[in-house]
Design an enzyme around this catalytic site. Structure first.
Site, mmCIF file in Angstrom:
data_model
loop_
_atom_site.group_PDB
_atom_site.id
_atom_site.type_symbol
_atom_site.label_atom_id
_atom_site.label_comp_id
_atom_site.label_asym_id
_atom_site.label_seq_id
_atom_site.Cartn_x
_atom_site.Cartn_y
_atom_site.Cartn_z
ATOM 1 N N LYS A 203 0.858 -1.191 0.000
ATOM 2 C CA LYS A 203 0.000 0.000 0.000
ATOM 3 C C LYS A 203 0.893 1.240 0.000
ATOM 4 O O LYS A 203 1.758 1.393 0.864
ATOM 5 C CB LYS A 203 -0.877 -0.034 1.254
ATOM 6 C CG LYS A 203 -2.133 0.780 1.169
ATOM 7 C CD LYS A 203 -3.000 0.488 2.391
ATOM 8 C CE LYS A 203 -4.294 1.264 2.360
ATOM 9 N NZ LYS A 203 -5.029 1.111 3.625
HETATM 10 O O1 G3P Z 1 -9.438 2.316 4.209
HETATM 11 C C1 G3P Z 1 -9.126 3.612 4.629
HETATM 12 C C2 G3P Z 1 -9.630 3.798 5.992
HETATM 13 O O2 G3P Z 1 -8.885 3.080 6.915
HETATM 14 C C3 G3P Z 1 -9.821 5.194 6.408
HETATM 15 O O3 G3P Z 1 -11.019 5.163 7.069
HETATM 16 O O4 G3P Z 1 -12.707 5.918 8.637
HETATM 17 O O5 G3P Z 1 -10.287 6.548 8.977
HETATM 18 O O6 G3P Z 1 -11.610 7.575 7.142
HETATM 19 P P1 G3P Z 1 -11.412 6.377 8.005
#
Ligand code: G3P
Length: 217
Positions: free
Chosen positions: A87
């Site tokens: 990633k």
């Molecule tokens: O897959 C990306 C994710 O981990 C980010 O999610 O909820 O932190 O915006 P969030």
């Protein structure tokens, strides 16, 4: 649509895997820290443990922000298990590293994507997955799902094989909307995945079937 779970929590990964619907896992440094996994050795061991639980792709994020560092870290991560997807952040050196890994046949996931232009560059660099963060766009009054539609159109126009991985999915309706729009993959929390199961008429109907069975027996 493929279902990935967006967590480093092994219990939740096992629960989703046991449901029989899990196609992979995505993690990031914040999700690792949330589980208290710190230090290079512990992080590597945790990736190995995740790969032992699931059969599909497991995204492991590099920390370096320069090309050489990303290549070094990404190669070490990819060597852990064939399931590992490197990633990479959506910055210039990340795009260069993406091309490098694509040429070597190593799978990549371009993360922190917030525009169609970024997604187009990732596809041109040969990314396996591109991760638009829909929840974070919604957080700043921008249409996260609209971005998925734009990327779908662009990729279909040119036949790019890079898979659209809807990330920062926060709830069940995000999953349903991503499926309608044609995201190839969604990654979300267990709560959003489990939410798909729920309908009061299912519970009411099942209770009635069981009650009627009891009456007749
Ligand atoms: O897959 C990306 C994710 O981990 C980010 O999610 O909820 O932190 O915006 P969030």
């Amino acid at each position: 649509m493929k279902f990935f779970i967006d967590t480093a929590n092994l219990d939740q990964i096992k629960e989703a895997q046991a449901l029989g619907i899990l196609d992979g896992v995505t993690t990031n440094p914040s999700l690792m820290a949330k589980e208290g996994i710190t230090g290079a050795e512990n992080i590597v061991n945790h990736y190995k443990a995740i790969c032992d639980v699931v059969e599909g792709d497991v995204s492991a994020e590099v920390i370096a922000t320069d090309f050489e560092g990303m290549v070094r870290e990404g190669e070490a991560l990819a060597a852990l298990n064939p399931q590992i997807v490197v990633k990479l952040p959506m910055i210039a050196d990340g795009v260069k590293a993406c091309k490098y890994f694509a040429d070597k046949g190593i799978k990549t996931n371009m993360t922190l994507v917030f525009s169609a232009g970024q997604a187009l560059l990732a596809a041109k660099a040969g990314a396996t997955y591109v991760s638009p963060f829909i929840g974070r766009l919604d957080d700043v009054s921008t249409d996260g799902l609209g971005l998925i539609s734009e990327i779908r159109l662009i990729f279909d126009n040119y036949g790019y094989t890079t898979e659209i991985l809807a990330a920062s999915v926060r709830h069940t309706m995000h999953i349903i909307d991503c499926a309608k729009i044609g995201a190839d993959v969604m990654t979300g929390p267990l709560s959003a995945i489990s939410g798909l199961l729920k309908h009061p008429l299912t519970d009411i109907g099942l209770a009635k079937f069981l009650a009627d069975f009891k009456k007749g027996n």
